[in-house]
Design a protein around this motif. Structure first.
Motif, PDB file in Angstrom:
ATOM      1  N   MET A   1       0.699  -1.222   0.114  1.00 37.98           N
ATOM      2  CA  MET A   1      -0.117   0.064  -0.051  1.00 37.98           C
ATOM      3  C   MET A   1       0.996   1.139   0.000  1.00 37.98           C
ATOM      4  O   MET A   1       1.781   1.233   0.832  1.00 37.98           O
ATOM      5  N   MET A   2       0.489   2.325  -0.760  1.00 37.46           N
ATOM      6  CA  MET A   2       1.303   3.374  -0.935  1.00 37.46           C
ATOM      7  C   MET A   2       1.172   4.194   0.382  1.00 37.46           C
ATOM      8  O   MET A   2       0.235   4.436   0.837  1.00 37.46           O
ATOM      9  N   SER A   3       2.205   4.791   0.656  1.00 36.86           N
ATOM     10  CA  SER A   3       2.069   5.661   1.998  1.00 36.86           C
ATOM     11  C   SER A   3       1.453   6.776   1.835  1.00 36.86           C
ATOM     12  O   SER A   3       1.731   7.447   0.646  1.00 36.86           O
ATOM     13  N   SER A   4       0.967   7.520   2.741  1.00 34.14           N
ATOM     14  CA  SER A   4       0.376   8.592   2.703  1.00 34.14           C
ATOM     15  C   SER A   4       1.319   9.699   2.874  1.00 34.14           C
ATOM     16  O   SER A   4       0.914  11.206   2.604  1.00 34.14           O
ATOM     17  N   PHE A   5       2.392   9.498   3.278  1.00 28.36           N
ATOM     18  CA  PHE A   5       3.450  10.711   3.158  1.00 28.36           C
ATOM     19  C   PHE A   5       4.128  10.790   1.810  1.00 28.36           C
ATOM     20  O   PHE A   5       3.904   9.742   1.151  1.00 28.36           O
ATOM     21  N   VAL A   6       4.750  11.952   1.673  1.00 28.86           N
ATOM     22  CA  VAL A   6       5.146  12.346   0.443  1.00 28.86           C
ATOM     23  C   VAL A   6       6.666  12.195   0.356  1.00 28.86           C
ATOM     24  O   VAL A   6       7.426  12.562   1.485  1.00 28.86           O
ATOM     25  N   SER A   7       7.245  11.454  -0.561  1.00 23.92           N
ATOM     26  CA  SER A   7       8.678  11.207  -0.744  1.00 23.92           C
ATOM     27  C   SER A   7       9.332  11.857  -1.952  1.00 23.92           C
ATOM     28  O   SER A   7       8.544  11.807  -2.935  1.00 23.92           O
ATOM     29  N   ILE A   8      10.154  12.743  -1.973  1.00 24.23           N
ATOM     30  CA  ILE A   8      10.921  13.282  -2.925  1.00 24.23           C
ATOM     31  C   ILE A   8      12.395  12.558  -3.156  1.00 24.23           C
ATOM     32  O   ILE A   8      13.143  12.771  -2.207  1.00 24.23           O
ATOM     33  N   ALA A   9      12.585  12.026  -4.353  1.00 20.29           N
ATOM     34  CA  ALA A   9      13.831  11.520  -4.647  1.00 20.29           C
ATOM     35  C   ALA A   9      14.647  12.331  -5.494  1.00 20.29           C
ATOM     36  O   ALA A   9      14.119  12.537  -6.607  1.00 20.29           O
ATOM     37  N   ILE A  10      16.022  12.597  -4.864  1.00 20.12           N
ATOM     38  CA  ILE A  10      16.787  13.344  -5.937  1.00 20.12           C
ATOM     39  C   ILE A  10      18.117  12.614  -6.084  1.00 20.12           C
ATOM     40  O   ILE A  10      18.868  12.515  -5.040  1.00 20.12           O
ATOM     41  N   ASP A  11      18.049  12.091  -7.272  1.00 20.62           N
ATOM     42  CA  ASP A  11      19.296  11.221  -7.501  1.00 20.62           C
ATOM     43  C   ASP A  11      20.255  11.931  -8.444  1.00 20.62           C
ATOM     44  O   ASP A  11      19.947  12.910  -8.950  1.00 20.62           O
ATOM     45  N   GLY A  12      21.249  11.223  -8.770  1.00 19.90           N
ATOM     46  CA  GLY A  12      22.357  11.836  -9.624  1.00 19.90           C
ATOM     47  C   GLY A  12      23.906  11.414  -9.073  1.00 19.90           C
ATOM     48  O   GLY A  12      23.980  10.713  -8.217  1.00 19.90           O
ATOM     49  N   PRO A  13      24.839  11.759  -9.983  1.00 21.21           N
ATOM     50  CA  PRO A  13      26.092  11.480  -9.789  1.00 21.21           C
ATOM     51  C   PRO A  13      26.702  12.173  -8.768  1.00 21.21           C
ATOM     52  O   PRO A  13      26.166  12.964  -8.413  1.00 21.21           O
TER      53      PRO A  13
END
Length: 225
Positions: A1-13
Motif C-alpha cells: 500500500m502506498m504511504s500517505s506521506f510524500v517522498s521526494i527522490a533526488i538522484d544523480g552522480p
C-alpha cells in the motif's frame, strides 16, 4: 500500500549538488532531509577505523549489523555514537565510499534504514538509487546532473570551506572514479529512473537549482491532487 506521506527522490552522480539542493528543498517544504550518501560515508569511515580494507568486500561486510548510523536534526552524522560529520568528507573516505556502496549486503542494510525513515514522515532523500530502488513509489523523482568539471569545482570549494585540503585535480579524478564505479556496480547501479525528470545544473547556482526542483515538485504534486 502506498504511504500517505510524500517522498521526494533526488538522484544523480557524485558532487552534482544534490545534498545542498535537497536540504534547501526540504527546509522550504518543511520536510525531513535524509542524506543517504552520508550513511555510506559513515559506514566507510567505520570500515577504515576498524583497520579493514574498504576494497575487500568480505572484510567490509563483516561490519554489517555492528555499525550504528544516525542523522541528527541539526545535520550531524553519528557513527556508533561518534560525530563523524567532518572526517567522512575527507579524501580517504571519498576515495573508498563507492567501493562500500557497491556491496550488496551493505546496500541492503542501509536501504532498510532509509525506507524506514521514509515510512512515517514527509522526506526529501538524495542519493544514487532513491527513485529507482529505495523509494520506487516516490511521488517526485529528480535526476540531477552536471558536467565533471562543474561537479569537481563544487566539491573542491565545499572541501575548502570545511577546511579539507585537496587539489582540484585530485577531486576531479575522484569524481570520475566514483562515476564509473557507481554506474558499473552489479547490484543497484546508478541509473536514471524512467519516471525521473532530469535537471542539468551545470549552469545553475544552488539557489537556481533548488528553485528548479521546487518547481518540479509543485507541478508533480499538483498533478497528483
Amino acid at each position: 500500500m502506498m504511504s500517505s506521506f510524500v517522498s521526494i527522490a533526488i538522484d544523480g552522480p557524485a558532487a552534482a549538488g544534490k545534498s545542498t539542493v535537497a536540504k534547501i528543498v526540504a527546509k522550504k517544504l518543511g520536510y525531513v532531509y535524509i542524506d543517504t550518501g552520508a550513511m555510506y560515508r559513515a559506514f566507510t569511515y567505520a570500515v577504515i577505523k576498524a583497520g579493514l580494507d574498504p576494497k575487500n568486500e568480505e572484510q567490509a561486510c563483516s561490519l554489517v549489523g555492528k555499525v550504528s548510523i544516525e542523522l541528527t536534526e541539526d545535520g550531524c552524522v553519528l557513527c556508533n555514537g561518534e560525530d563523524v560529520s567532518k572526517p567522512i568528507r575527507g579524501n580517504e573516505v571519498s576515495s573508498n565510499v563507492s567501493y562500500i556502496a557497491s556491496y550488496k549486503t551493505i546496500r541492503l542494510e542501509l536501504i532498510k534504514l532509509q525506507r524506514e525513515l521514509a515510512s512515517h514522515q514527509n522526506v526529501v532523500m538524495d542519493g544514487r538509487d532513491i527513485g529507482s530502488y529505495v523509494l520506487p513509489d516516490a511521488q517526485v523523482k529528480v535526476f540531477q546532473v552536471a558536467s565533471v568539471e562543474t561537479r569537481a569545482k563544487r566539491r573542491y570549494d565545499e572541501n575548502l570551506a570545511k577546511g579539507i585540503q585537496t587539489s582540484l585535480e585530485e577531486v576531479a579524478e575522484n569524481v570520475r572514479q566514483r562515476d564509473y564505479i557507481d554506474s558499473h556496480r552489479d547490484f543497484d547501479p546508478l541509473v536514471k529512473d524512467k519516471d525521473a525528470i532530469e535537471l542539468d545544473t551545470s549552469n545553475l547556482n544552488i539557489e537556481e537549482s533548488a528553485a528548479a526542483v521546487l518547481e518540479i515538485v509543485a507541478k508533480k504534486l499538483g498533478e497528483k491532487q
